[in-house]
Design a protein around this motif. Sequence first.
Motif, PDB file in Angstrom:
ATOM      1  N   VAL A 155       0.820  -1.225   0.000  1.00 56.77           N
ATOM      2  CA  VAL A 155       0.000   0.000   0.000  1.00 56.77           C
ATOM      3  C   VAL A 155       0.851   1.271   0.000  1.00 56.77           C
ATOM      4  O   VAL A 155       0.398   2.320  -0.450  1.00 56.77           O
ATOM      5  N   ASN A 156       2.088   1.166   0.485  1.00 55.24           N
ATOM      6  CA  ASN A 156       2.912   2.380   0.554  1.00 55.24           C
ATOM      7  C   ASN A 156       3.334   2.900  -0.812  1.00 55.24           C
ATOM      8  O   ASN A 156       3.798   4.027  -0.924  1.00 55.24           O
ATOM      9  N   SER A 157       3.178   2.083  -1.835  1.00 51.99           N
ATOM     10  CA  SER A 157       3.504   2.633  -3.154  1.00 51.99           C
ATOM     11  C   SER A 157       2.219   2.950  -3.930  1.00 51.99           C
ATOM     12  O   SER A 157       2.236   3.087  -5.151  1.00 51.99           O
ATOM     13  N   TYR A 158       1.120   3.111  -3.181  1.00 51.56           N
ATOM     14  CA  TYR A 158      -0.146   3.470  -3.832  1.00 51.56           C
ATOM     15  C   TYR A 158       0.017   4.744  -4.666  1.00 51.56           C
ATOM     16  O   TYR A 158       0.692   5.697  -4.254  1.00 51.56           O
ATOM     17  N   GLY A 159      -0.629   4.753  -5.812  1.00 52.66           N
ATOM     18  CA  GLY A 159      -0.801   5.996  -6.573  1.00 52.66           C
ATOM     19  C   GLY A 159       0.342   6.399  -7.467  1.00 52.66           C
ATOM     20  O   GLY A 159       0.224   7.353  -8.227  1.00 52.66           O
ATOM     21  N   LYS A 160       1.459   5.649  -7.392  1.00 54.21           N
ATOM     22  CA  LYS A 160       2.641   6.076  -8.154  1.00 54.21           C
ATOM     23  C   LYS A 160       2.382   6.093  -9.647  1.00 54.21           C
ATOM     24  O   LYS A 160       2.894   6.937 -10.365  1.00 54.21           O
ATOM     25  N   ASN A 161       1.607   5.113 -10.119  1.00 51.19           N
ATOM     26  CA  ASN A 161       1.406   5.085 -11.574  1.00 51.19           C
ATOM     27  C   ASN A 161       0.007   5.521 -12.015  1.00 51.19           C
ATOM     28  O   ASN A 161      -0.453   5.167 -13.094  1.00 51.19           O
ATOM     29  N   LEU A 162      -0.629   6.314 -11.157  1.00 55.20           N
ATOM     30  CA  LEU A 162      -1.919   6.885 -11.565  1.00 55.20           C
ATOM     31  C   LEU A 162      -1.672   8.013 -12.571  1.00 55.20           C
ATOM     32  O   LEU A 162      -0.597   8.603 -12.592  1.00 55.20           O
ATOM     33  N   HIS A 163      -2.714   8.297 -13.361  1.00 50.46           N
ATOM     34  CA  HIS A 163      -2.617   9.376 -14.322  1.00 50.46           C
ATOM     35  C   HIS A 163      -2.244  10.684 -13.611  1.00 50.46           C
ATOM     36  O   HIS A 163      -1.375  11.430 -14.050  1.00 50.46           O
TER      37      HIS A 163
ATOM     38  N   THR B 165      -0.655  -4.415   2.989  1.00 48.51           N
ATOM     39  CA  THR B 165       0.571  -4.534   3.740  1.00 48.51           C
ATOM     40  C   THR B 165       1.511  -3.378   3.401  1.00 48.51           C
ATOM     41  O   THR B 165       1.519  -2.920   2.273  1.00 48.51           O
ATOM     42  N   SER B 166       2.320  -3.000   4.387  1.00 45.08           N
ATOM     43  CA  SER B 166       3.276  -1.924   4.194  1.00 45.08           C
ATOM     44  C   SER B 166       4.657  -2.509   3.948  1.00 45.08           C
ATOM     45  O   SER B 166       5.116  -3.321   4.732  1.00 45.08           O
ATOM     46  N   HIS B 167       5.305  -2.055   2.902  1.00 45.71           N
ATOM     47  CA  HIS B 167       6.698  -2.468   2.700  1.00 45.71           C
ATOM     48  C   HIS B 167       7.590  -1.442   3.391  1.00 45.71           C
ATOM     49  O   HIS B 167       7.468  -0.251   3.116  1.00 45.71           O
ATOM     50  N   PRO B 168       8.497  -1.891   4.269  1.00 46.75           N
ATOM     51  CA  PRO B 168       9.321  -0.918   5.008  1.00 46.75           C
ATOM     52  C   PRO B 168      10.071   0.050   4.089  1.00 46.75           C
ATOM     53  O   PRO B 168      10.241   1.217   4.438  1.00 46.75           O
ATOM     54  N   LYS B 169      10.487  -0.409   2.922  1.00 50.39           N
ATOM     55  CA  LYS B 169      11.299   0.477   2.070  1.00 50.39           C
ATOM     56  C   LYS B 169      10.492   1.669   1.563  1.00 50.39           C
ATOM     57  O   LYS B 169      11.069   2.681   1.179  1.00 50.39           O
ATOM     58  N   ASP B 170       9.182   1.562   1.513  1.00 55.35           N
ATOM     59  CA  ASP B 170       8.360   2.627   0.943  1.00 55.35           C
ATOM     60  C   ASP B 170       7.582   3.418   1.989  1.00 55.35           C
ATOM     61  O   ASP B 170       6.728   4.222   1.641  1.00 55.35           O
ATOM     62  N   LEU B 171       7.823   3.135   3.267  1.00 63.46           N
ATOM     63  CA  LEU B 171       7.019   3.813   4.285  1.00 63.46           C
ATOM     64  C   LEU B 171       7.566   5.232   4.521  1.00 63.46           C
ATOM     65  O   LEU B 171       8.644   5.410   5.056  1.00 63.46           O
ATOM     66  N   SER B 172       6.800   6.212   4.089  1.00 65.54           N
ATOM     67  CA  SER B 172       7.325   7.589   4.035  1.00 65.54           C
ATOM     68  C   SER B 172       7.131   8.346   5.347  1.00 65.54           C
ATOM     69  O   SER B 172       6.268   8.012   6.167  1.00 65.54           O
ATOM     70  N   ASP B 173       7.918   9.411   5.510  1.00 59.99           N
ATOM     71  CA  ASP B 173       7.741  10.312   6.656  1.00 59.99           C
ATOM     72  C   ASP B 173       6.364  10.948   6.604  1.00 59.99           C
ATOM     73  O   ASP B 173       5.737  11.190   7.638  1.00 59.99           O
ATOM     74  N   GLU B 174       5.909  11.220   5.381  1.00 61.99           N
ATOM     75  CA  GLU B 174       4.584  11.822   5.201  1.00 61.99           C
ATOM     76  C   GLU B 174       3.509  10.895   5.806  1.00 61.99           C
ATOM     77  O   GLU B 174       2.609  11.340   6.514  1.00 61.99           O
ATOM     78  N   LEU B 175       3.659   9.588   5.565  1.00 66.43           N
ATOM     79  CA  LEU B 175       2.681   8.635   6.101  1.00 66.43           C
ATOM     80  C   LEU B 175       2.756   8.596   7.631  1.00 66.43           C
ATOM     81  O   LEU B 175       1.729   8.593   8.317  1.00 66.43           O
TER      82      LEU B 175
ATOM     83  N   ASN C  52      16.219  -9.421  -1.726  1.00 68.63           N
ATOM     84  CA  ASN C  52      15.870  -8.240  -2.530  1.00 68.63           C
ATOM     85  C   ASN C  52      14.827  -7.357  -1.837  1.00 68.63           C
ATOM     86  O   ASN C  52      13.910  -6.844  -2.461  1.00 68.63           O
ATOM     87  N   ARG C  53      15.008  -7.183  -0.523  1.00 65.56           N
ATOM     88  CA  ARG C  53      14.042  -6.378   0.236  1.00 65.56           C
ATOM     89  C   ARG C  53      14.361  -4.888   0.193  1.00 65.56           C
ATOM     90  O   ARG C  53      13.546  -4.053   0.556  1.00 65.56           O
ATOM     91  N   ARG C  54      15.596  -4.556  -0.111  1.00 63.48           N
ATOM     92  CA  ARG C  54      16.013  -3.152  -0.258  1.00 63.48           C
ATOM     93  C   ARG C  54      15.942  -2.307   1.025  1.00 63.48           C
ATOM     94  O   ARG C  54      15.638  -1.133   0.991  1.00 63.48           O
ATOM     95  N   TYR C  55      16.129  -2.961   2.169  1.00 63.87           N
ATOM     96  CA  TYR C  55      16.441  -2.261   3.422  1.00 63.87           C
ATOM     97  C   TYR C  55      17.325  -3.204   4.204  1.00 63.87           C
ATOM     98  O   TYR C  55      17.383  -4.411   3.900  1.00 63.87           O
ATOM     99  N   ASP C  56      18.056  -2.657   5.197  1.00 63.72           N
ATOM    100  CA  ASP C  56      18.851  -3.555   6.037  1.00 63.72           C
ATOM    101  C   ASP C  56      18.345  -3.482   7.487  1.00 63.72           C
ATOM    102  O   ASP C  56      17.396  -2.742   7.783  1.00 63.72           O
ATOM    103  N   LYS C  57      18.997  -4.280   8.333  1.00 64.58           N
ATOM    104  CA  LYS C  57      18.538  -4.378   9.726  1.00 64.58           C
ATOM    105  C   LYS C  57      18.486  -3.007  10.392  1.00 64.58           C
ATOM    106  O   LYS C  57      17.483  -2.649  11.028  1.00 64.58           O
TER     107      LYS C  57
END
Length: 494
Positions: free
Chosen positions: A255-263, A288-298, A328-333
């Motif tokens: 869900v954290n990457s919602y809207g990226k490819n909307l018009h 579900t939230s992917h940690p790599k995409d969880l923004s400060d804004e959220l 390939n999770r793109r974050y570390d501990k």
Amino acid sequence: MAERENSRKMYNEINLDKIDINANPPTEEPARQYYFMAKCRQYTEQFQEEHGRIPMAHVQNYGCQMNARDSEKLAGILEAMGYGLIDSEEADFVIYNTCTVRENANNKVWGRLGYLNVYKKKHPHMKIALCGCMMQEADVIEKIKKSYRFVDLVFGTHNIYKFAELLYTALQQNDMVIDIWKDTDKIVEDLPVERKYAFKSGVNIMFGCNNFCSYCIVPYVRGRERSRKPQDILREIKKLAADGVVEIMLLGQNVNSYGKNLHEPMTFAQLLSEIEKIEGIERIRFMTSHPKDLSDELIAVMGKSRKICNHLHLPLQSGSSRILKEMNRRYDKEQYLALVAKIRAAVPDIALTTDIIVGFPGETEEDFLETMDVVKKVGYESAFTFIYSKRTGTPAAAKEEQIPEEVVKDRFDRLLKEVQRCSTARAEALTGRTEEVLVEEVNEQDDTLVSGRMGNNFIVHFPGDKGLIGKIVKVKLKECKGFYFYGELDGQER
Ligand code: 5AD
Ligand code: SF4
């Protein structure tokens, strides 16, 4: 003929009785599907004349919340067609909405199909359908074609909206109907839905996943990320609120990457802020939230929201930075722990839950201890722990260092113990507090009790009756039982 219960019911302002089923099918969606629902009604009416009862259907769901929501759509379509819905597989129509995320999900389906075959032999008019993630795998389809000839209809995740049309075809012919698409960019809105609960509902906000975690089959069976338009989502939620729904769960693989490819791109945080304004909706959850995409804004939106529940599901998968890279999770501990600290600072009371995989190829004892370390440091309210399952076609399946079963089992048991210890400790700390609880059902074991969920997702049982179902009430948590509480009503309902 006795009046059919749902014959006059409107489905999204569409009256099925008014559709001209002798005309050619419309080419537009969802009109085309409503046309086929009306066509299938002819079949259910004829069935009723012949058998003196309406045909009964059973929708069996396997897998995640996205699948559960899809199953509600299948049930809604069946109901519109004139089927009754039952909880037993001894039905005139059975559909399995399958999952393939781990191998045991597939095994369950193969096992149940054996049983269905026996039942169908005694009830030859019965129709059996399979859909969902497992059907997107080529070897599964081959196996069904070869060894499960009694199945009548097979379709996948991308064309689920075509269920009415496909079932109509299957009712017309004796051969197996198979329709599997590789991918789609189409999202069909406004099909009927039969909700399991009157007061809470899942709402899809996006479909598919672009992350390609190396162990995961989901991107292959659910396709690329597609977000629903915000106005469609808001319209659906307003309608749910008008219908008495007080809690919604926004659903998407990421869900954290919602809207990226909307018009007109929109962030998930912006979407949440819009949803927050909808009157009648009291609680908002998401996964579900992917940690790599969880923004400060959220995090900021969560911090100031009155409606977003104080619960975040934040899959860790592994605590070892080396394994996370392999996954390939793109974050570390360290990044994960820093994120947790940031969330806790903004939302002090937040309950954190997670998913963890044990036994990923090449996982050493040291890697595993890193996972245990994160579990201890975060202190999750609860965690889903999984034994790594090799999924054909994923990069991890090709890795050579698969871990011996007994080693995995031992690590799994140790992890489970630690998770249970953390979870109990977090729960016990809540004892004595008064929490808002959405009452969900009468307790199955003791009908003097009702059961509900707090914002942090813990369950509490307390004396009450079914009149409380769907209400948000204040409950004092009296006794902690590890995963759940016993409590009592504290004052008036909110
Ligand atoms: N083996 C074990 N667990 C898996 N998951 C996804 N793929 C696999 C796999 N191949 C788990 C992840 C994910 C959850 C839904 O299922 O932890 O977050
Ligand atoms: Fe699978 Fe990773 Fe996508 Fe989740 S984010 S569905 S684990 S690929």
